[in-house]
Design an enzyme around this catalytic site. Structure first.
Site, PDB file in Angstrom:
ATOM      1  N   ARG A 155       0.846  -1.211   0.000  1.00  0.00           N
ATOM      2  CA  ARG A 155       0.000   0.000   0.000  1.00  0.00           C
ATOM      3  C   ARG A 155       0.879   1.258   0.000  1.00  0.00           C
ATOM      4  O   ARG A 155       0.578   2.240   0.678  1.00  0.00           O
ATOM      5  CB  ARG A 155      -0.937   0.044   1.210  1.00  0.00           C
ATOM      6  N   SER A 228     -10.869   0.379   3.854  1.00  0.00           N
ATOM      7  CA  SER A 228     -10.082   0.152   5.076  1.00  0.00           C
ATOM      8  C   SER A 228      -9.514   1.482   5.559  1.00  0.00           C
ATOM      9  O   SER A 228      -8.792   2.142   4.814  1.00  0.00           O
ATOM     10  CB  SER A 228      -8.917  -0.788   4.792  1.00  0.00           C
ATOM     11  N   GLU A 324      -4.659   4.582   6.605  1.00  0.00           N
ATOM     12  CA  GLU A 324      -4.330   4.354   5.196  1.00  0.00           C
ATOM     13  C   GLU A 324      -4.891   5.521   4.373  1.00  0.00           C
ATOM     14  O   GLU A 324      -4.386   5.879   3.329  1.00  0.00           O
ATOM     15  CB  GLU A 324      -4.983   3.034   4.762  1.00  0.00           C
TER      16      GLU A 324
HETATM   17  C1  LIG Z   1     -15.539   0.757  -0.451  1.00  0.00           C
HETATM   18  C2  LIG Z   1     -14.052   0.916  -0.680  1.00  0.00           C
HETATM   19  C3  LIG Z   1     -13.265  -0.212  -0.841  1.00  0.00           C
HETATM   20  C4  LIG Z   1     -11.879  -0.086  -1.051  1.00  0.00           C
HETATM   21  N1  LIG Z   1     -11.137  -1.220  -1.230  1.00  0.00           N
HETATM   22  C5  LIG Z   1      -9.809  -1.129  -1.452  1.00  0.00           C
HETATM   23  C6  LIG Z   1      -9.015  -2.313  -1.654  1.00  0.00           C
HETATM   24  O1  LIG Z   1      -9.521  -3.425  -1.636  1.00  0.00           O
HETATM   25  N2  LIG Z   1      -7.691  -2.155  -1.859  1.00  0.00           N
HETATM   26  C7  LIG Z   1      -7.093  -0.922  -1.912  1.00  0.00           C
HETATM   27  O2  LIG Z   1      -5.870  -0.866  -2.128  1.00  0.00           O
HETATM   28  N3  LIG Z   1      -7.815   0.213  -1.729  1.00  0.00           N
HETATM   29  C8  LIG Z   1      -9.141   0.142  -1.504  1.00  0.00           C
HETATM   30  N4  LIG Z   1      -9.887   1.281  -1.309  1.00  0.00           N
HETATM   31  C9  LIG Z   1      -9.211   2.590  -1.329  1.00  0.00           C
HETATM   32  C10 LIG Z   1      -9.277   3.325  -2.698  1.00  0.00           C
HETATM   33  O3  LIG Z   1     -10.242   2.755  -3.511  1.00  0.00           O
HETATM   34  C11 LIG Z   1      -7.935   3.309  -3.431  1.00  0.00           C
HETATM   35  O4  LIG Z   1      -6.942   3.896  -2.643  1.00  0.00           O
HETATM   36  C12 LIG Z   1      -8.007   4.064  -4.779  1.00  0.00           C
HETATM   37  O5  LIG Z   1      -6.850   3.827  -5.540  1.00  0.00           O
HETATM   38  C13 LIG Z   1      -8.178   5.563  -4.611  1.00  0.00           C
HETATM   39  O6  LIG Z   1      -8.443   6.100  -5.884  1.00  0.00           O
HETATM   40  P1  LIG Z   1      -9.084   7.537  -6.059  1.00  0.00           P
HETATM   41  O7  LIG Z   1      -9.050   7.857  -7.504  1.00  0.00           O
HETATM   42  O8  LIG Z   1     -10.397   7.571  -5.400  1.00  0.00           O
HETATM   43  O9  LIG Z   1      -8.015   8.426  -5.287  1.00  0.00           O
HETATM   44  P2  LIG Z   1      -8.264   9.704  -4.359  1.00  0.00           P
HETATM   45  O10 LIG Z   1      -8.941   9.245  -3.110  1.00  0.00           O
HETATM   46  O11 LIG Z   1      -8.896  10.794  -5.123  1.00  0.00           O
HETATM   47  O12 LIG Z   1      -6.754  10.077  -4.011  1.00  0.00           O
HETATM   48  C14 LIG Z   1      -5.950   9.202  -3.259  1.00  0.00           C
HETATM   49  C15 LIG Z   1      -4.501   9.743  -3.260  1.00  0.00           C
HETATM   50  O13 LIG Z   1      -3.963   9.637  -4.562  1.00  0.00           O
HETATM   51  C16 LIG Z   1      -3.578  10.944  -5.038  1.00  0.00           C
HETATM   52  N5  LIG Z   1      -3.885  10.978  -6.483  1.00  0.00           N
HETATM   53  C17 LIG Z   1      -5.082  10.706  -7.056  1.00  0.00           C
HETATM   54  N6  LIG Z   1      -4.964  10.787  -8.397  1.00  0.00           N
HETATM   55  C18 LIG Z   1      -3.685  11.133  -8.659  1.00  0.00           C
HETATM   56  C19 LIG Z   1      -2.945  11.387  -9.857  1.00  0.00           C
HETATM   57  N7  LIG Z   1      -3.507  11.298 -11.075  1.00  0.00           N
HETATM   58  N8  LIG Z   1      -1.633  11.745  -9.729  1.00  0.00           N
HETATM   59  C20 LIG Z   1      -1.037  11.847  -8.523  1.00  0.00           C
HETATM   60  N9  LIG Z   1      -1.679  11.612  -7.364  1.00  0.00           N
HETATM   61  C21 LIG Z   1      -2.987  11.258  -7.433  1.00  0.00           C
HETATM   62  C22 LIG Z   1      -4.393  11.928  -4.223  1.00  0.00           C
HETATM   63  O14 LIG Z   1      -3.789  13.203  -4.167  1.00  0.00           O
HETATM   64  C23 LIG Z   1      -4.418  11.226  -2.879  1.00  0.00           C
HETATM   65  O15 LIG Z   1      -3.226  11.424  -2.185  1.00  0.00           O
HETATM   66  C24 LIG Z   1     -11.276   1.197  -1.098  1.00  0.00           C
HETATM   67  C25 LIG Z   1     -12.086   2.341  -0.940  1.00  0.00           C
HETATM   68  C26 LIG Z   1     -13.466   2.199  -0.748  1.00  0.00           C
HETATM   69  C27 LIG Z   1     -14.312   3.429  -0.621  1.00  0.00           C
END
Ligand SMILES: Cc1cc2nc3c(=O)[nH]c(=O)nc-3n(C[C@H](O)[C@H](O)[C@H](O)COP(=O)(O)OP(=O)(O)OC[C@H]3O[C@@H](n4cnc5c(N)ncnc54)[C@H](O)[C@@H]3O)c2cc1C
Length: 338
Positions: A155, A228, A324
């Site tokens: 992670r 998580s 996380e």
């Molecule tokens: C119901 C649920 C289940 C989940 N299950 C999992 C799982 O099984 N495994 C897991 O690993 N995660 C899980 N997650 C967490 C999440 O889905 C991941 O971390 C996902 O990759 C976040 O993507 P996002 O586009 O929403 O990022 P955001 O929440 O918008 O951003 C997350 C981080 O990434 C940065 N970021 C976003 N886009 C960019 C970019 N283009 N360039 C540089 N930095 C960037 C942001 O600044 C921030 O620091 C879960 C979340 C939820 C709500």
């Protein structure tokens, strides 16, 4: 065009009220040559599924919305724009006959965020499939990073440690290699057996993972959450042995000779916190590791409850839980005395 005071309530899966002081939708890479990208914005926003937003998000929020999948070699190599929905990409690759990502189905968020925390689930991690990350380096220009350059970990990646250096614009994936299905994690084999499947296909594993996730995790559309909330803590073997004396049913995953990973959800559950909380925020009844917005929660409510969870787990087990989920803005969250 930059707009002022834009609500981010719909752009974070916790459903928390938040306002970006300035907001810029990033729809095309050409925009990156603009003066705003000489330095890092205050927040790069993808799908908002790994964020805990406080009510005011000062400075500039850039919302990454460029989307599209390039599949030109016909063999399983893809270039995917950062704003593309992760789950849509997983489904597309399975439909056109390139398995590999089936264990990672239904993870919310965008392609661009997937390398940031090296998303993983059910024994698979996205870094296994990434061949290059295309990014904009603030004050410099476009760069291409190899998997080694990305310094992937559990992670974790360099993008988490250098949030003010790169904006990820696209990611290259290689799904050409046929790999054995991974079924030994979580309840995948049990779910396949329940369905009477003895010779599973990648689509069967994807369905099994989908069913398991739907039964364990709340749908953020109806019950705000960010998956998580804490990482699984890694402790020294001495700490683990001491805990095992006291809690013989403590589950664990050995990392190496010196360290052991403990399931944060089990610790929270055994600390008596599963399902606890207030009318606004709490731990999810079916999975203690997921904190939920029960309605009307603010970022400070979630933060306050999460600190209570950390304190209780520390007192009971002597183990520190690390979030996380990224708290934004970090300085404001750190200074809040709750
Ligand atoms: C119901 C649920 C289940 C989940 N299950 C999992 C799982 O099984 N495994 C897991 O690993 N995660 C899980 N997650 C967490 C999440 O889905 C991941 O971390 C996902 O990759 C976040 O993507 P996002 O586009 O929403 O990022 P955001 O929440 O918008 O951003 C997350 C981080 O990434 C940065 N970021 C976003 N886009 C960019 C970019 N283009 N360039 C540089 N930095 C960037 C942001 O600044 C921030 O620091 C879960 C979340 C939820 C709500």
């Amino acid at each position: 065009m930059i707009r002022n005071n834009v609500r981010l309530d719909r752009f974070n899966t916790f459903g928390l009220p938040a306002t970006a002081e300035r907001y810029l939708p990033l729809l095309h890479p050409d925009q990156l040559t603009g003066p705003e990208f000489q330095r890092a914005p205050d927040l790069v926003l993808g799908g908002g599924s790994n964020l805990l937003l406080m009510e005011k998000v000062p400075g500039l929020t850039v919302h990454v919305l460029m989307s599209g999948i390039e599949w030109s070699d016909g063999k399983g190599r893809f270039r995917v724009a950062a704003g593309t929905d992760w789950n849509q990409f997983v489904r597309y690759t399975l439909e056109i006959g390139f398995p590999g990502l089936e264990n990672l189905i239904l993870i919310p968020g965008t392609i661009g965020a997937s390398p940031v925390q090296n998303i993983g689930a059910y024994g698979a991690e996205v870094s296994e499939f990434i061949t290059a990350v295309h990014a904009w380096e603030y004050g410099s220009g476009p760069v291409v990073l190899s998997p080694d350059d990305c310094r992937f970990g559990y992670r974790d990646s360099r993008f988490k440690h250098e949030p003010d250096r790169f904006l990820i614009t696209a990611v290259d994936f290689d799904l050409s290699e046929r790999r054995p299905l991974k079924m030994e994690y979580g309840a995948i084999t049990g779910e396949l057996a329940r369905q009477g499947i003895t010779d599973p296909t990648p689509a069967d594993v994807a369905n099994a993972v989908t069913n398991i996730r739907r039964s364990k995790l709340p749908d953020w559309f109806f019950l705000g959450n960010s998956g998580s909330f804490f990482k699984n803590p890694v402790v020294d073997r001495g700490v683990y042995d001491r805990l095992l004396d006291e809690f013989p049913d403590l589950p664990s995953y050995p990392i190496d000779d010196q360290s052991v990973k403990l399931p944060a959800g089990w610790l929270i559950d055994r600390a008596g916190l599963r399902g606890s909380g207030t009318s606004r925020v709490g731990s999810y009844e079916k999975q203690a590791l997921v904190l939920v917005n029960r309605g009307g929660a603010r970022g400070s409510d979630v933060l306050s409850f999460s600190r209570n969870v950390q304190r209780t787990v520390r007192e009971k087990f002597g183990v520190e839980l690390e979030p996380e989920v990224r708290q934004v803005p970090a300085q404001v969250a750190a200074q809040l005395s709750l």
